[in-house]
Enzyme design. Structure first.
Site, PDB file in Angstrom:
ATOM      1  N   LYS A 106       0.881  -1.184   0.000  1.00  0.00           N
ATOM      2  CA  LYS A 106       0.000   0.000   0.000  1.00  0.00           C
ATOM      3  C   LYS A 106       0.904   1.214   0.000  1.00  0.00           C
ATOM      4  O   LYS A 106       1.420   1.613   1.035  1.00  0.00           O
ATOM      5  CB  LYS A 106      -0.887  -0.016   1.255  1.00  0.00           C
ATOM      6  CG  LYS A 106      -2.221   0.681   1.090  1.00  0.00           C
ATOM      7  CD  LYS A 106      -2.136   2.157   0.719  1.00  0.00           C
ATOM      8  CE  LYS A 106      -1.860   3.040   1.920  1.00  0.00           C
ATOM      9  NZ  LYS A 106      -1.711   4.469   1.501  1.00  0.00           N
ATOM     10  N   GLU A 133       9.402   1.508  11.144  1.00  0.00           N
ATOM     11  CA  GLU A 133      10.474   2.513  11.005  1.00  0.00           C
ATOM     12  C   GLU A 133       9.766   3.865  11.008  1.00  0.00           C
ATOM     13  O   GLU A 133       9.003   4.183  10.101  1.00  0.00           O
ATOM     14  CB  GLU A 133      11.246   2.254   9.718  1.00  0.00           C
ATOM     15  CG  GLU A 133      12.573   3.003   9.702  1.00  0.00           C
ATOM     16  CD  GLU A 133      12.449   4.388   9.107  1.00  0.00           C
ATOM     17  OE1 GLU A 133      12.164   5.345   9.879  1.00  0.00           O
ATOM     18  OE2 GLU A 133      12.618   4.531   7.894  1.00  0.00           O
ATOM     19  N   CYS A 138      13.823  10.142   6.685  1.00  0.00           N
ATOM     20  CA  CYS A 138      13.708   9.641   8.067  1.00  0.00           C
ATOM     21  C   CYS A 138      15.020   9.829   8.809  1.00  0.00           C
ATOM     22  O   CYS A 138      15.034  10.128   9.994  1.00  0.00           O
ATOM     23  CB  CYS A 138      13.274   8.189   8.078  1.00  0.00           C
ATOM     24  SG  CYS A 138      14.090   7.192   6.832  1.00  0.00           S
ATOM     25  N   GLU A 159      10.257  15.907  14.822  1.00  0.00           N
ATOM     26  CA  GLU A 159      10.644  15.727  13.431  1.00  0.00           C
ATOM     27  C   GLU A 159       9.857  16.718  12.572  1.00  0.00           C
ATOM     28  O   GLU A 159       8.627  16.652  12.540  1.00  0.00           O
ATOM     29  CB  GLU A 159      10.341  14.295  12.985  1.00  0.00           C
ATOM     30  CG  GLU A 159      10.768  14.026  11.567  1.00  0.00           C
ATOM     31  CD  GLU A 159      10.553  12.571  11.150  1.00  0.00           C
ATOM     32  OE1 GLU A 159      11.540  11.899  10.834  1.00  0.00           O
ATOM     33  OE2 GLU A 159       9.392  12.117  11.148  1.00  0.00           O
TER      34      GLU A 159
END
Ligand code: TXE
Length: 483
Positions: free
Chosen positions: A177, A252, A286, A385
């Site tokens: 997906k 992750e 990331c 983040e």
């Protein structure tokens, strides 16, 4: 003349197919804000069909492939990805806004993932274990069955490659997906996989919204393993959905990765790496090095050099291939703006800012890179983040304080340490909380071979390298009594 948006379709059982409902989602070019394609808005029924197709492949033709045959097939696919590298790079850059050189690097990494796991497919084996007299005990590594892969929009090809190539290598059948903002290359790669000889159902791509298609995949009781890359909050939801059917999950979840610069570091070597680690892919990475911790004595001098470099950075359309492209979506741009306006409201000025190319389309999602200095530890910009081209610096006194700052967020993914002192390199590497530590470099160029993943809010489980193959298999112990 305006062209009709190109209609992309799901790839299920080696066939291109629309969502059952016929509904679609518009695909917007971040460089100019225009719709140029559409993808199916799939829901639970479509996901169910893909999982069913995967199960059929696993129990059928694909399940009968030997390790050597899987290896050869993946190598063929690596070759096809290589042959289509430019097409994939252009499509990715248009779809996500990344500069063309990054699109090319991603396509190259994708081919390398298939090549690496092609080489590994027939080298994963179990052990024999000394046991009581009269027994022979052995372990075998077996595929889970059907694996679900929920992919984000920042590096679709790379993140697809690292989990799907490893999963196929050990014989699982995959349902993917992709993120609603970045599906196009993955549909194309699934077609190439069929061309390479992958049996129908072994690799399926179903597009749609996270809360609909993504959630349906995570909840599906016939999915045997899930890998998810995205935000900690969605990761929690995926893990909870998986837990309902006792499904192992690899997560992750990004980071707030520090680069720590001591006063004995080679600053000329460090500088371009410090800048690139936050600029690459517009900071939507990331493992972005989004905090630079600098020993107090060299803080201001290093900041001056960072200012000079930041001021020279330029953003523009993906195809202009400048230092950075637009951000992926209006939503992501808004998120970054929110952080920057918060910073200004709390009195944190911009120490430097790059520029957006003059003739960049005004409807594109552009954000010039921003440098903020002396950002305190309790500030949102230090803790969270941002996922945009925003770098913060913070001074530290000594090793002890550097470590406290480095480990002082909820994340633990990657860190960089810049020092010539060998003992300190090792002390820092061991004490930093995270999944990868780089000494006098950062990221080692991506490293398909290097196990990758986080701790705490950065997630758990490891992908990339040989290590990934363990996550995509179950270990079975067989004890034979023969006396
Ligand atoms: O992430 P989401 P978003 C971080 C980054 C970014 C923030 C939000 O900080 O600003 O996350 O981005 C699917 N069940 N990262 O909103 O929601 C979704 O369709 C199942 C870091 O894009 O985590 C997409 O495919 N799936 C990161 C994927 O999850 C669901 C990369 C990621 O989306 C779902 C991306 C649900 N309920 C964002 N809801 C990294 N680690 O690199 C959404 N999804």
């Amino acid at each position: 003349m305006l062209q009709a948006p190109q209609r992309y379709l799901n790839f299920i059982g080696n066939e291109l197919t629309p969502a059952d409902s016929g509904e679609t989602i518009a695909v917007v070019d971040p460089s100019n804000g225009e719709t140029f394609a559409s993808i199916p808005r799939s829901r639970a029924g479509d996901v169910g069909r893909a999982v069913h197709a995967a199960r059929g492949a696993f129990e059928g033709a694909w399940g009968r492939f030997s390790a050597m045959e899987r290896s050869r097939l993946l190598m063929r696919l690596a070759g096809l990805v290589d042959a289509h590298r430019e097409e994939l790079a252009q499509l990715e850059s248009r779809d996500t806004g990344k500069p063309l050189k990054q699109g090319r690097a991603d396509a190259q990494a994708l081919s390398r993932y298939f090549e690496y796991y092609a080489g590994a497919a027939d080298k994963l084996h179990g052990q024999t274990i000394p046991y009581q007299t009269g027994y022979t005990v052995l372990t075998v590594r077996e595929p889970h069955g059907v694996t679900g892969h929920i992919i984000p929009w920042n590096y679709p090809m790379q993140i697809f490659g690292r989990s799907v190539a490893a999963s196929l290598a050990v014989g699982n059948a995959c349902v993917v997906k992709p993120a609603e903002d970045a599906c196009l290359t993955l549909i194309r790669v699934a077609e190439l996989a069929a061309e390479a000889g992958l049996p129908a159902g072994a690799l399926n791509v179903v597009t749609g919204l996270g809360a609909e298609a993504g959630q349906a995949l995570a909840e599906h009781p016939d999915v045997d393993h899930l890998s998810f890359t995205g935000s900690p909050e969605t990761g929690r939801r995926v893990a909870q959905a998986g837990a309902q059917h006792h499904c192992p999950v690899t997560l992750e979840l990004g980071g707030k990765s520090p680069q720590i610069v001591f006063d004995d570091a080679d600053l000329q070597a460090a500088l371009p790496v410090l800048v690139n680690a936050i600029i690459q892919n517009g900071g939507q990475t990331c493992s972005a090095g989004s905090r630079v911790l600098i020993q107090r004595g060299i803080h201001d001098a290093l900041v001056e050099q960072l200012i000079e470099r930041f001021s020279a950075l330029r953003a523009g359309p993906a195809m202009a291939d400048l230092d950075l492209g637009p951000l992926v979506s209006r939503r992501q741009l808004q998120r970054v703006w929110d952080y920057l306006s918060d910073a200004q409201a709390s009195g944190l000025g911009f120490a430097a800012q790059g520029t957006v190319q003059d003739n960049a389309p005004s409807a594109g999602f552009y954000q010039a890179p921003v440098l903020l200095t002396r950002v305190p530890r309790d500030d949102r910009l230090f803790q969270e983040e941002i996922f945009g081209p925003v770098l913060v610096t913070t001074p530290f006194q000594d090793e002890h304080e550097a470590l406290a700052l480095a480990n002082g967020t909820r994340y633990g993914l990657v860190a960089g340490v810049w020092t010539r002192d060998g003992a300190r390199q090792m002390r820092m590497a061991r004490a930093i909380r995270g999944g990868q530590v780089f000494i006098n470099n950062y990221g080692a160029g991506g490293g398909v071979e290097l196990p990758f993943g986080g701790v705490r809010a950065s997630g758990h489980g490891r992908e990339k390298g040989f290590e990934a193959l363990y996550a995509f298999t179950n270990l079975k112990t067989i004890a034979i009594r023969h006396d």
